[in-house]
Design a protein around this motif. Structure first.
Motif, mmCIF file in Angstrom:
data_model
loop_
_atom_site.group_PDB
_atom_site.id
_atom_site.type_symbol
_atom_site.label_atom_id
_atom_site.label_comp_id
_atom_site.label_asym_id
_atom_site.label_seq_id
_atom_site.Cartn_x
_atom_site.Cartn_y
_atom_site.Cartn_z
ATOM 1 N N LEU A 1 27.054 18.146 30.907
ATOM 2 C CA LEU A 1 27.942 17.755 29.635
ATOM 3 C C LEU A 1 28.536 16.326 30.095
ATOM 4 O O LEU A 1 28.646 15.395 29.268
ATOM 5 C CB LEU A 1 28.968 18.853 29.530
ATOM 6 N N SER A 2 29.048 16.356 31.380
ATOM 7 C CA SER A 2 29.882 14.842 31.715
ATOM 8 C C SER A 2 28.783 13.729 31.900
ATOM 9 O O SER A 2 29.340 12.623 31.403
ATOM 10 C CB SER A 2 30.479 15.413 33.120
ATOM 11 N N GLU B 1 26.375 13.695 30.011
ATOM 12 C CA GLU B 1 26.093 13.030 28.473
ATOM 13 C C GLU B 1 27.194 12.408 27.866
ATOM 14 O O GLU B 1 26.883 11.314 27.195
ATOM 15 C CB GLU B 1 25.718 14.402 27.524
ATOM 16 N N LEU B 2 28.615 12.852 28.236
ATOM 17 C CA LEU B 2 29.410 11.952 27.695
ATOM 18 C C LEU B 2 29.622 10.475 28.264
ATOM 19 O O LEU B 2 29.779 9.503 27.616
ATOM 20 C CB LEU B 2 30.752 12.637 28.007
ATOM 21 N N GLU C 1 28.800 13.009 17.939
ATOM 22 C CA GLU C 1 28.625 13.457 19.442
ATOM 23 C C GLU C 1 30.051 14.110 19.934
ATOM 24 O O GLU C 1 29.661 15.171 20.937
ATOM 25 C CB GLU C 1 28.843 12.028 20.394
ATOM 26 N N GLU D 1 29.094 17.845 18.937
ATOM 27 C CA GLU D 1 27.995 18.306 19.612
ATOM 28 C C GLU D 1 28.549 18.706 21.004
ATOM 29 O O GLU D 1 28.133 19.755 21.535
ATOM 30 C CB GLU D 1 26.894 17.330 20.000
ATOM 31 N N SER D 2 29.501 18.047 21.554
ATOM 32 C CA SER D 2 29.672 18.174 23.171
ATOM 33 C C SER D 2 30.982 19.317 22.943
ATOM 34 O O SER D 2 31.023 20.171 23.892
ATOM 35 C CB SER D 2 30.394 16.868 23.683
ATOM 36 N N GLU D 3 31.770 19.440 21.914
ATOM 37 C CA GLU D 3 32.577 20.506 21.919
ATOM 38 C C GLU D 3 31.829 21.889 21.588
ATOM 39 O O GLU D 3 32.045 22.731 22.139
ATOM 40 C CB GLU D 3 33.399 20.201 20.446
ATOM 41 N N ASP E 1 29.045 22.592 23.096
ATOM 42 C CA ASP E 1 28.497 22.612 24.345
ATOM 43 C C ASP E 1 29.621 23.455 25.201
ATOM 44 O O ASP E 1 29.626 24.242 26.033
ATOM 45 C CB ASP E 1 27.769 21.248 25.080
ATOM 46 N N LEU F 1 36.218 15.682 27.591
ATOM 47 C CA LEU F 1 35.973 15.651 26.288
ATOM 48 C C LEU F 1 36.976 15.028 25.600
ATOM 49 O O LEU F 1 36.795 14.517 24.231
ATOM 50 C CB LEU F 1 35.426 17.023 25.739
#
Length: 173
Positions: free
Chosen positions: A84-85, A87-88, A101, A104-106, A108, A144
């Motif tokens: 996750l990190s 990806e960000l 984005e 999507e990350s939320e 995840d 995030l």
């Protein structure tokens, strides 16, 4: 398979195939009774036995095994969370801090929180890796939140800090 999954979700420690230990906590007892009833109604056989340790060393050994099993689950969270990190960070590097984005990350992050909650529900003896997993998930939430702020600034650069949306109740900043 359904029985095995349910017992695992309750934190079963398998001694051998089809023989496991579970803690006699009220909710666990209720769930096991329901499961036992369902197995019998479907023509199967189930036995639920109560036991007490007579040797404190054996009890501590079982607790250690249970903690080892939970630590392995927490380790899997810790192993996967860096994705996750990463990806960000990749999206930041591409200049792609967008609301899509963030959403999507939320999603995840919510999966990680749900996964962590399931492990914690069967972590009866506070396995050592639990704290590190909780801290890592909260660090990912903070990352995030910073990414979301960057996305808001990128999509609406004229917003001031006072205009930024505040987290809803029960939601991380």
């Amino acid at each position: 398979m359904r029985v095995w999954r349910k017992l695992r979700s309750l934190g079963a420690l398998y001694l051998q195939q089809s023989v496991c230990l579970l803690l006699a906590r009220p909710q666990v007892v209720r769930d096991v009774r329901r499961l036992e009833d369902r197995v019998r109604h479907q023509g199967g056989t189930a036995r639920v036995l109560s036991m007490t340790f007579t040797d404190p060393a054996q009890e501590q050994a079982v607790i250690a095994e249970l903690n080892t099993a939970r630590d392995a689950e927490y380790a899997e969270v810790l192993d996967r969370l860096p994705e996750l990190s990463t990806e960000l960070a990749d999206e930041r590097a591409r200049g792609n801090a967008t609301y899509a984005e963030v959403e999507e990350s939320e999603a995840d992050l919510q999966r990680f929180r749900g996964w962590l909650a399931k492990i914690a529900a069967r972590d009866y003896f506070a396995a050592p890796a639990g704290q590190a997993a909780r801290e890592a998930v909260e660090a990912a939430a903070a990352d995030l939140a910073a990414f979301e702020e960057a996305a808001l600034r990128a999509e609406a650069p004229d917003l001031t800090a006072a205009d930024m949306p505040r987290p809803r109740a029960g939601q991380e900043p």
